[in-house]
Motif scaffolding. Structure first.
Motif, mmCIF file in Angstrom:
data_model
loop_
_atom_site.group_PDB
_atom_site.id
_atom_site.type_symbol
_atom_site.label_atom_id
_atom_site.label_comp_id
_atom_site.label_asym_id
_atom_site.label_seq_id
_atom_site.Cartn_x
_atom_site.Cartn_y
_atom_site.Cartn_z
ATOM 1 N N PHE A 17 -11.684 25.564 15.746
ATOM 2 C CA PHE A 17 -10.646 26.518 15.355
ATOM 3 C C PHE A 17 -9.981 25.981 14.099
ATOM 4 C CE2 PHE A 17 -11.041 26.934 19.947
ATOM 5 C CZ PHE A 17 -11.103 28.309 20.120
ATOM 6 N N ARG A 18 -9.902 26.809 13.084
ATOM 7 C CA ARG A 18 -9.181 26.375 11.888
ATOM 8 C C ARG A 18 -7.681 26.405 12.139
ATOM 9 N NH1 ARG A 18 -10.758 29.710 6.842
ATOM 10 N NH2 ARG A 18 -11.024 31.355 8.405
ATOM 11 N N THR A 19 -6.986 25.407 11.611
ATOM 12 C CA THR A 19 -5.538 25.330 11.715
ATOM 13 C C THR A 19 -4.966 25.148 10.313
ATOM 14 O OG1 THR A 19 -5.530 22.917 11.951
ATOM 15 C CG2 THR A 19 -5.715 24.208 13.971
ATOM 16 N N ARG A 20 -3.648 25.161 10.224
ATOM 17 C CA ARG A 20 -3.008 24.916 8.935
ATOM 18 C C ARG A 20 -3.287 23.478 8.519
ATOM 19 N NH1 ARG A 20 3.446 25.776 7.685
ATOM 20 N NH2 ARG A 20 3.377 25.248 5.483
ATOM 21 N N GLY A 21 -4.081 23.303 7.467
ATOM 22 C CA GLY A 21 -4.377 21.966 6.951
ATOM 23 C C GLY A 21 -5.533 21.257 7.615
ATOM 24 N N GLY A 22 -6.316 21.977 8.446
ATOM 25 C CA GLY A 22 -7.424 21.293 9.085
ATOM 26 C C GLY A 22 -8.131 22.126 10.128
ATOM 27 N N GLY A 23 -8.603 21.441 11.184
ATOM 28 C CA GLY A 23 -9.315 22.114 12.256
ATOM 29 C C GLY A 23 -9.021 21.451 13.585
ATOM 30 N N SER A 24 -9.255 22.188 14.678
ATOM 31 C CA SER A 24 -8.963 21.684 16.019
ATOM 32 C C SER A 24 -10.083 22.071 16.965
ATOM 33 C CB SER A 24 -7.637 22.272 16.514
ATOM 34 O OG SER A 24 -7.424 21.965 17.874
ATOM 35 N N ILE A 25 -10.298 21.224 17.971
ATOM 36 C CA ILE A 25 -11.333 21.517 18.963
ATOM 37 C C ILE A 25 -10.826 22.514 20.006
ATOM 38 C CG2 ILE A 25 -10.804 19.704 20.659
ATOM 39 C CD1 ILE A 25 -13.872 19.112 20.651
ATOM 40 N N THR A 26 -9.495 22.647 20.120
ATOM 41 C CA THR A 26 -8.910 23.607 21.055
ATOM 42 C C THR A 26 -8.169 24.695 20.287
ATOM 43 O OG1 THR A 26 -6.915 22.246 21.246
ATOM 44 C CG2 THR A 26 -8.640 21.903 22.887
ATOM 45 N N ASN A 27 -8.049 25.847 20.889
ATOM 46 C CA ASN A 27 -7.384 26.982 20.248
ATOM 47 C C ASN A 27 -5.892 26.696 20.070
ATOM 48 O OD1 ASN A 27 -6.451 29.430 19.358
ATOM 49 N ND2 ASN A 27 -7.388 30.638 20.978
ATOM 50 N N PRO A 28 -5.404 26.622 18.815
ATOM 51 C CA PRO A 28 -3.995 26.306 18.598
ATOM 52 C C PRO A 28 -3.083 27.520 18.716
ATOM 53 C CG PRO A 28 -5.082 26.574 16.490
ATOM 54 C CD PRO A 28 -6.145 26.786 17.547
ATOM 55 N N TYR A 29 -3.655 28.691 18.919
ATOM 56 C CA TYR A 29 -2.853 29.911 18.947
ATOM 57 C C TYR A 29 -2.605 30.371 20.371
ATOM 58 C CZ TYR A 29 -3.805 29.858 14.021
ATOM 59 O OH TYR A 29 -3.879 29.458 12.711
ATOM 60 N N ALA A 30 -1.348 30.631 20.673
ATOM 61 C CA ALA A 30 -0.962 31.027 22.024
ATOM 62 C C ALA A 30 -1.423 32.453 22.303
ATOM 63 C CB ALA A 30 0.554 30.921 22.173
ATOM 64 N N LEU A 90 -12.777 11.138 2.975
ATOM 65 C CA LEU A 90 -13.871 10.462 3.675
ATOM 66 C C LEU A 90 -15.227 10.802 3.087
ATOM 67 C CD1 LEU A 90 -14.631 8.686 6.168
ATOM 68 C CD2 LEU A 90 -14.784 10.815 7.477
ATOM 69 N N MET A 91 -15.413 12.077 2.704
ATOM 70 C CA MET A 91 -16.735 12.528 2.238
ATOM 71 C C MET A 91 -16.819 12.680 0.729
ATOM 72 S SD MET A 91 -17.954 15.097 5.279
ATOM 73 C CE MET A 91 -16.446 15.917 5.743
ATOM 74 N N GLU A 92 -15.694 12.408 0.055
ATOM 75 C CA GLU A 92 -15.655 12.451 -1.416
ATOM 76 C C GLU A 92 -16.074 13.815 -1.958
ATOM 77 O OE1 GLU A 92 -18.106 9.151 -2.605
ATOM 78 O OE2 GLU A 92 -16.485 7.702 -2.307
ATOM 79 N N VAL A 93 -15.515 14.853 -1.347
ATOM 80 C CA VAL A 93 -15.717 16.223 -1.831
ATOM 81 C C VAL A 93 -14.347 16.887 -1.949
ATOM 82 C CG1 VAL A 93 -18.034 16.473 -0.857
ATOM 83 C CG2 VAL A 93 -16.038 17.114 0.517
ATOM 84 N N SER A 94 -14.301 18.030 -2.576
ATOM 85 C CA SER A 94 -13.026 18.711 -2.788
ATOM 86 C C SER A 94 -12.504 19.360 -1.505
ATOM 87 C CB SER A 94 -13.175 19.782 -3.865
ATOM 88 O OG SER A 94 -13.972 20.852 -3.376
ATOM 89 N N GLY A 95 -11.204 19.642 -1.500
ATOM 90 C CA GLY A 95 -10.602 20.352 -0.383
ATOM 91 C C GLY A 95 -11.188 21.736 -0.216
ATOM 92 N N VAL A 96 -11.578 22.364 -1.330
ATOM 93 C CA VAL A 96 -12.192 23.702 -1.280
ATOM 94 C C VAL A 96 -13.504 23.652 -0.491
ATOM 95 C CG1 VAL A 96 -13.255 25.530 -2.658
ATOM 96 C CG2 VAL A 96 -11.127 24.451 -3.438
ATOM 97 N N THR A 97 -14.291 22.609 -0.719
ATOM 98 C CA THR A 97 -15.557 22.447 -0.002
ATOM 99 C C THR A 97 -15.314 22.271 1.491
ATOM 100 O OG1 THR A 97 -16.632 21.454 -1.925
ATOM 101 C CG2 THR A 97 -17.629 21.002 0.219
ATOM 102 N N ILE A 98 -14.328 21.454 1.841
ATOM 103 C CA ILE A 98 -14.014 21.227 3.255
ATOM 104 C C ILE A 98 -13.559 22.531 3.918
ATOM 105 C CG2 ILE A 98 -12.497 20.026 4.878
ATOM 106 C CD1 ILE A 98 -14.673 18.259 3.642
ATOM 107 N N ARG A 99 -12.735 23.305 3.214
ATOM 108 C CA ARG A 99 -12.278 24.584 3.780
ATOM 109 C C ARG A 99 -13.460 25.513 4.067
ATOM 110 N NH1 ARG A 99 -8.042 23.421 0.165
ATOM 111 N NH2 ARG A 99 -6.000 23.299 1.214
ATOM 112 N N LYS A 100 -14.431 25.529 3.159
ATOM 113 C CA LYS A 100 -15.627 26.354 3.368
ATOM 114 C C LYS A 100 -16.420 25.851 4.572
ATOM 115 C CE LYS A 100 -16.254 27.815 -1.458
ATOM 116 N NZ LYS A 100 -17.100 27.671 -2.681
ATOM 117 N N ASP A 101 -16.508 24.511 4.712
ATOM 118 C CA ASP A 101 -17.214 23.931 5.856
ATOM 119 C C ASP A 101 -16.529 24.328 7.165
ATOM 120 O OD1 ASP A 101 -19.094 22.667 4.269
ATOM 121 O OD2 ASP A 101 -18.011 20.762 4.200
ATOM 122 N N LEU A 102 -15.213 24.235 7.191
ATOM 123 C CA LEU A 102 -14.467 24.587 8.402
ATOM 124 C C LEU A 102 -14.638 26.058 8.750
ATOM 125 C CD1 LEU A 102 -11.143 22.595 7.809
ATOM 126 C CD2 LEU A 102 -13.030 21.987 9.346
#
Length: 254
Positions: free
Chosen positions: A51-64, A29-41
């Motif tokens: 909350f960072r998750t495997r492969g992305g991010g979430s608005i709610t805590n994914p960890y029990a 969507l933003m035409e940047v590298s995955g490394v850049t997105i990981r830093k943003d997250l």
């Protein structure tokens, strides 16, 4: 190409709309590298905005979270009772079952009233006490170190007993069900015991309310290939049910 402020605004906007975002989706969507997105997250997580998750991010805590059992029993109690009644129908003519620890599977113990002798193997003290004077129920209580949060045992003593027995059906509660990670709970010692219990049983039934989907505990206990049934409530989406059943697992909606 968007600057860092614009990227962060867009990520938070997508999270508000969708609840979750993926690294590849944001990268395209933003035409940047995955490394850049990981830093943003990472930066946004440091600000407690996601909350960072495997492969992305979430608005709610994914960890029990490992809550005490006396606190858990009041969470979604009505759904847990319905799940237990549906799970009980799977016992049919079985003469031996195993019940793990947790408030959802404890509800199964509460509604068990077999008409013929049934052996119940369990690491959970509450399950053993509930069934100890029940007609037509013989309890094999696994021994070991008792965990205060779950009132259940774990450790080598219980593992040794499991080396010498087998049962028809194992009913397990979990803290997390994630399509990429599998089934998990919050305590490593209990996760190891659950893995051993799975080896002992011919059929594995996971009992979990809808809040457990999309979450992840610390210790993985099994993958979808080891599960025959998931019994849950009607708040699980049709899409999630289809994806699970496509993996060969029967989903029963209570």
């Amino acid at each position: 190409m968007k600057n860092i402020t614009e990227r962060h605004q867009l990520i938070l906007q997508k999270l508000k709309e969708q609840g979750r975002v993926g690294i590849q989706e944001l990268s395209d969507l933003m035409e940047v590298s995955g490394v850049t997105i990981r830093k943003d997250l990472k930066l946004l997580e440091d600000k407690n905005l996601l909350f960072r998750t495997r492969g992305g991010g979430s608005i709610t805590n994914p960890y029990a979270v490992d809550r005490p059992i006396n606190e858990k029993e009041f969470i979604n109690s009505e759904d847990k009772q319905k799940i237990a009644k549906s799970a009980a129908t799977l016992i049919k003519q079985s003469d031996s079952i195993m019940i793990g620890s947790g408030t959802t599977v404890f509800e199964l113990a509460r509604c068990l009233h077999p008409t013929k002798l049934l052996t119940v193997i369990t690491p959970a003290l509450k399950v053993g006490l509930e069934l100890s004077n029940r007609s037509n129920v013989e309890v094999l209580q696994l021994g070991g170190l008792i965990r205060p949060n779950s009132s259940s045992v774990a450790g080598s003593h219980a593992m040794r007993v499991l080396d010498e027995i087998s049962c028809e059906i194992l009913f397990l509660g979990v803290d997390g069900i994630e399509l990429d990670f599998g089934f998990s709970i919050t305590n490593i010692a209990e996760a190891t015991l659950n893995q051993k219990m799975i080896e002992t049983a011919q059929t594995l039934v996971i009992m979990a309310d809808s809040t457990k989907f999309g979450r992840r505990g610390l210790g993985k206990i099994c993958g979808f290939d080891q599960v025959q049934y998931i019994v849950t409530d009607n708040k699980v989406s049709d899409q999630t049910v289809k994806m699970i059943e496509d993996r060969g697992v029967k989903v029963i909606i209570a």
